[in-house]
Scaffold this motif. Structure first.
Motif, PDB file in Angstrom:
ATOM      1  N   GLN A 171       0.996  -2.869  -5.933  1.00  0.00           N
ATOM      2  CA  GLN A 171       1.024  -3.976  -6.892  1.00  0.00           C
ATOM      3  C   GLN A 171       1.846  -5.139  -6.339  1.00  0.00           C
ATOM      4  O   GLN A 171       2.638  -4.983  -5.410  1.00  0.00           O
ATOM      5  N   HIS A 172       1.635  -6.294  -6.963  1.00  0.00           N
ATOM      6  CA  HIS A 172       2.341  -7.511  -6.563  1.00  0.00           C
ATOM      7  C   HIS A 172       3.579  -7.687  -7.448  1.00  0.00           C
ATOM      8  O   HIS A 172       3.494  -7.615  -8.679  1.00  0.00           O
ATOM      9  N   PHE A 173       4.724  -7.902  -6.820  1.00  0.00           N
ATOM     10  CA  PHE A 173       5.973  -8.153  -7.531  1.00  0.00           C
ATOM     11  C   PHE A 173       6.635  -9.398  -6.948  1.00  0.00           C
ATOM     12  O   PHE A 173       6.385  -9.767  -5.797  1.00  0.00           O
ATOM     13  N   ARG A 174       7.480 -10.025  -7.749  1.00  0.00           N
ATOM     14  CA  ARG A 174       8.400 -11.034  -7.252  1.00  0.00           C
ATOM     15  C   ARG A 174       9.810 -10.538  -7.540  1.00  0.00           C
ATOM     16  O   ARG A 174      10.207 -10.430  -8.697  1.00  0.00           O
ATOM     17  N   ASP A 179       8.037 -12.995  -3.122  1.00  0.00           N
ATOM     18  CA  ASP A 179       6.812 -12.236  -3.364  1.00  0.00           C
ATOM     19  C   ASP A 179       6.725 -11.043  -2.426  1.00  0.00           C
ATOM     20  O   ASP A 179       7.054 -11.132  -1.237  1.00  0.00           O
ATOM     21  N   ASN A 181       4.201  -7.216  -1.982  1.00  0.00           N
ATOM     22  CA  ASN A 181       3.325  -6.159  -2.447  1.00  0.00           C
ATOM     23  C   ASN A 181       4.053  -4.849  -2.212  1.00  0.00           C
ATOM     24  O   ASN A 181       4.641  -4.653  -1.139  1.00  0.00           O
ATOM     25  N   GLU A 252       9.566 -10.013 -11.447  1.00  0.00           N
ATOM     26  CA  GLU A 252       8.451 -10.625 -12.170  1.00  0.00           C
ATOM     27  C   GLU A 252       7.149 -10.004 -11.696  1.00  0.00           C
ATOM     28  O   GLU A 252       6.983  -9.703 -10.515  1.00  0.00           O
ATOM     29  N   THR A 253       6.230  -9.818 -12.632  1.00  0.00           N
ATOM     30  CA  THR A 253       4.945  -9.192 -12.328  1.00  0.00           C
ATOM     31  C   THR A 253       3.809 -10.063 -12.854  1.00  0.00           C
ATOM     32  O   THR A 253       4.023 -10.961 -13.674  1.00  0.00           O
ATOM     33  N   ASP A 254       2.596  -9.788 -12.390  1.00  0.00           N
ATOM     34  CA  ASP A 254       1.446 -10.579 -12.819  1.00  0.00           C
ATOM     35  C   ASP A 254       1.019 -10.221 -14.239  1.00  0.00           C
ATOM     36  O   ASP A 254       0.556 -11.083 -14.995  1.00  0.00           O
ATOM     37  N   ILE A 255       1.136  -8.961 -14.596  1.00  0.00           N
ATOM     38  CA  ILE A 255       0.852  -8.496 -15.954  1.00  0.00           C
ATOM     39  C   ILE A 255       2.010  -7.602 -16.384  1.00  0.00           C
ATOM     40  O   ILE A 255       2.736  -7.088 -15.533  1.00  0.00           O
ATOM     41  N   THR A 271       6.412  -9.921 -18.561  1.00  0.00           N
ATOM     42  CA  THR A 271       6.248  -9.896 -17.100  1.00  0.00           C
ATOM     43  C   THR A 271       7.561 -10.217 -16.385  1.00  0.00           C
ATOM     44  O   THR A 271       7.588 -10.292 -15.160  1.00  0.00           O
ATOM     45  N   ARG A 272       8.638 -10.422 -17.136  1.00  0.00           N
ATOM     46  CA  ARG A 272       9.931 -10.742 -16.532  1.00  0.00           C
ATOM     47  C   ARG A 272      10.947  -9.673 -16.931  1.00  0.00           C
ATOM     48  O   ARG A 272      11.216  -9.477 -18.120  1.00  0.00           O
TER      49      ARG A 272
END
Length: 286
Positions: A171-174, A179, A181, A252-255, A271-272
């Motif tokens: 998954q993608h995270f910040r 950023d 994966n 932070e996440t996309d969903i 998402t935060r």
């Protein structure tokens, strides 16, 4: 005060009466008495602590169960002078293992009645406290699947993990604005998930820091090596593994992600996620 979760582990519910008798026998031997309460559903242990905490000057409130039970009982004890005790009878018992608490009932009772209280850190994901580990990604996904199984225990956990491994996608995270994966993003107060799966071997419960372990996408063949490192306490920074020690972080996440806190899965509605350490916030009997 002992709070017993009959749904913990693989056998506690079947032998709850034996456990109760053993607790009372030890309390009598050590010249005190035991109030024993039973949970009926998820989050009930927290309610029982809140309802009974001021009824007496308790020497300790003791979790009889696994990390999820410890979490429910410890939540209302954060910042108080009442220590939590642990009789580890769950599936993984990560916090008890990290603390060196014996896994056998009579040995853990002896340690409880003869031990002394010390103070440890706790963590928070937004407003959700955790005491052992928390995270998102693969670990949370497996925690969610595991919670739906009828059978508990290590064998079930390994089977669920193996099945999930082949279909799970990173998954993608910040993390603090950067950023990445990731296969998983784990936040460790204690060093292990449970069952001696050491995600953060250098983690300390008393250093005022949380260890964030980011496992980056890796080839499928590397999974065997990763599992070996995990269960032999050899996890360390590498091409696929990154560690950071933090007091505060923002993820932070996309969903809104599925997370786990002390093994308990939970679907977030934001998402935060702010991660914080609460140093020296919980008393525990060792």
């Amino acid at each position: 005060m002992f709070i017993l979760n009959p749904n913990s582990g693989t056998a506690l519910g079947k032998y709850a009466d034996v456990v109760e008798k053993t607790i009372r026998s030890f309390a009598k031997k050590y010249g005190t008495d035991a109030t024993i309460l039973f949970t009926k559903e998820r989050a009930h242990a927290t309610e029982l602590v809140a309802e009974n905490l001021t009824a007496r000057n308790w020497q300790a409130v003791v979790a009889v169960g696994g990390d999820g039970t410890v979490n429910e009982i410890a939540k209302p004890l954060v910042g108080t002078n009442t220590p939590v005790g642990i009789l580890p009878m769950g599936s993984g018992n990560g916090l008890a293992r990290h603390l060196g608490i014996p896994l056998k009932l009579e040995a853990s009772l002896k340690r409880l009645f003869e031990g002394t209280a010390t103070t440890m850190d706790s963590g928070q994901l937004n407003e959700i406290p955790f005491f052992c580990t928390a995270g998102m990604g693969f670990d949370a996904y497996v925690g969610h699947l595991f919670s739906q199984q009828i059978e508990r225990g290590l064998a079930t956990y390994v089977n669920v993990s193996f099945q999930a491994y082949w279909s799970y996608k990173p998954q993608h995270f910040r993390l603090n604005g950067l950023d990445t994966n990731a296969f998983s993003l784990s936040i460790a107060n204690a060093g292990q998930f449970g069952n001696n799966a050491w995600i953060a071997p250098e983690a300390s419960l008393q250093d005022g820091l949380l260890d964030i372990c980011t496992i980056k996408p890796f080839p499928k063949w590397y999974g065997t090596a990763l599992a070996y490192q995990l269960f032999t306490r050899q996890m360390k920074s590498s091409k696929y593994i990154d560690y950071q020690s933090i007091t505060h972080a923002v993820i932070e996440t996309d969903i809104p992600p599925m997370i786990h806190y002390d093994g308990e899965p939970f679907q977030m509605d934001t998402t935060r996620i702010e991660v914080r350490i609460k140093p020296q916030s919980l008393k525990v009997i060792l």
